[in-house]
Design an enzyme around this catalytic site. Structure first.
Site, PDB file in Angstrom:
ATOM      1  N   ASP A   1    -139.943  73.277 166.945  1.00 32.36           N
ATOM      2  CA  ASP A   1    -139.476  71.927 167.290  1.00 32.36           C
ATOM      3  C   ASP A   1    -140.629  71.024 167.703  1.00 32.36           C
ATOM      4  OD1 ASP A   1    -136.942  72.737 166.749  1.00 32.36           O
ATOM      5  OD2 ASP A   1    -136.234  72.735 168.822  1.00 32.36           O
TER       6      ASP A   1
ATOM      7  N   ASP B   1    -134.965  68.565 162.013  1.00 29.24           N
ATOM      8  CA  ASP B   1    -135.899  68.375 160.906  1.00 29.24           C
ATOM      9  C   ASP B   1    -135.400  67.309 159.939  1.00 29.24           C
ATOM     10  OD1 ASP B   1    -138.336  69.342 159.502  1.00 29.24           O
ATOM     11  OD2 ASP B   1    -136.902  69.894 157.950  1.00 29.24           O
TER      12      ASP B   1
ATOM     13  N   ASP C   1    -137.036  63.575 159.367  1.00 28.89           N
ATOM     14  CA  ASP C   1    -137.497  63.241 158.013  1.00 28.89           C
ATOM     15  C   ASP C   1    -137.112  61.809 157.669  1.00 28.89           C
ATOM     16  OD1 ASP C   1    -138.666  65.672 157.536  1.00 28.89           O
ATOM     17  OD2 ASP C   1    -137.052  66.450 156.282  1.00 28.89           O
TER      18      ASP C   1
END
EC number: 2.7.8.-
Length: 224
Positions: A29, A87, A91
């Protein structure tokens, strides 16, 4: 194609680095957060000033975190829904910063409202392309389609063109035209990909509804 081949290659290359970070006690993370911060900084500090070469270098260094964090999670054996969510969410933040930085350049010193609009379209369409897949999967559909221009293609086309366009400041003549060409290509490709996904979801939903209707009719007939 880039997701299939390039990702596999760079995953193998970056595996030793991922193992090194694990030995140092770094969490996946933390890598995700640091990578996103680096991409956002590179895009919003350099691109609005027209420093495309150095901005691309900074972004490229940090964008590989997208492969490293997943690699680390697999090595640790702790892939999780939270990690996948974080994630995917970050992004979208990174992509928005890249195209937002380009839009700021064209809205300011770049002085081109049309390319500013194209950059904003690339930003928005990229977000919607990702949403269509996530939303389709959320309602139980596979969304089984490989789009023409997905995230990997959008980033590679845009960053390669931006980096090369930045060589103009080093005296390479005419090369700055590559960035507008790339933005138009990404915009067109994203539109095609969006249509591909919408058509696929429409087909898959019709098939799923037909199966559900047939099963309901069969159960009704059995009950009677």
């Amino acid at each position: 194609m880039l997701n299939k081949y390039a990702r596999a290659f760079f995953t193998r290359v970056l595996t030793p680095f991922a193992a090194f970070l694990i030995r140092r006690g770094v969490s996946p993370d933390a890598v995700t957060l640091l990578g996103t911060a680096g991409v956002v900084a590179g895009a919003l500090v350099f691109f609005p000033r027209g420093e495309f070469f150095w901005g691309t270098i900074v972004i490229t260094l940090f964008v590989f975190s997208d492969l490293v964090d997943g690699n680390m999670a697999r090595q640790l054996g702790r892939t999780s829904r939270w990690g996948a969510f974080l994630d995917s969410t970050l992004d979208r933040v990174a992509d928005g910063a890249i195209f937002g930085g380009l839009a700021l350049w064209y809205a300011g010193s770049g002085d081109d409202n049309m390319l500013c609009a194209v950059s904003i379209f690339c930003l928005a369409s990229g977000q919607v392309v990702s949403y269509t897949k996530a939303r389709g999967e959320a309602i139980g559909l596979p969304v089984a389609v490989n789009g023409l221009v997905e995230r990997a293609e959008r980033l590679v086309i845009t960053l390669v063109a931006a980096g090369l366009a930045g060589l103009h400041t080093f005296g390479v003549p005419g090369i700055q035209v590559l960035l507008p060409i790339a933005l138009w290509a990404v915009a067109a490709g994203s539109l095609v990909t969006l249509i591909q996904r919408m058509v696929t979801v429409r087909r898959e939903s019709a098939e799923a509804d037909a199966v559900a209707s047939a099963e309901a009719s069969q159960e009704s007939g059995t009950a009677s």
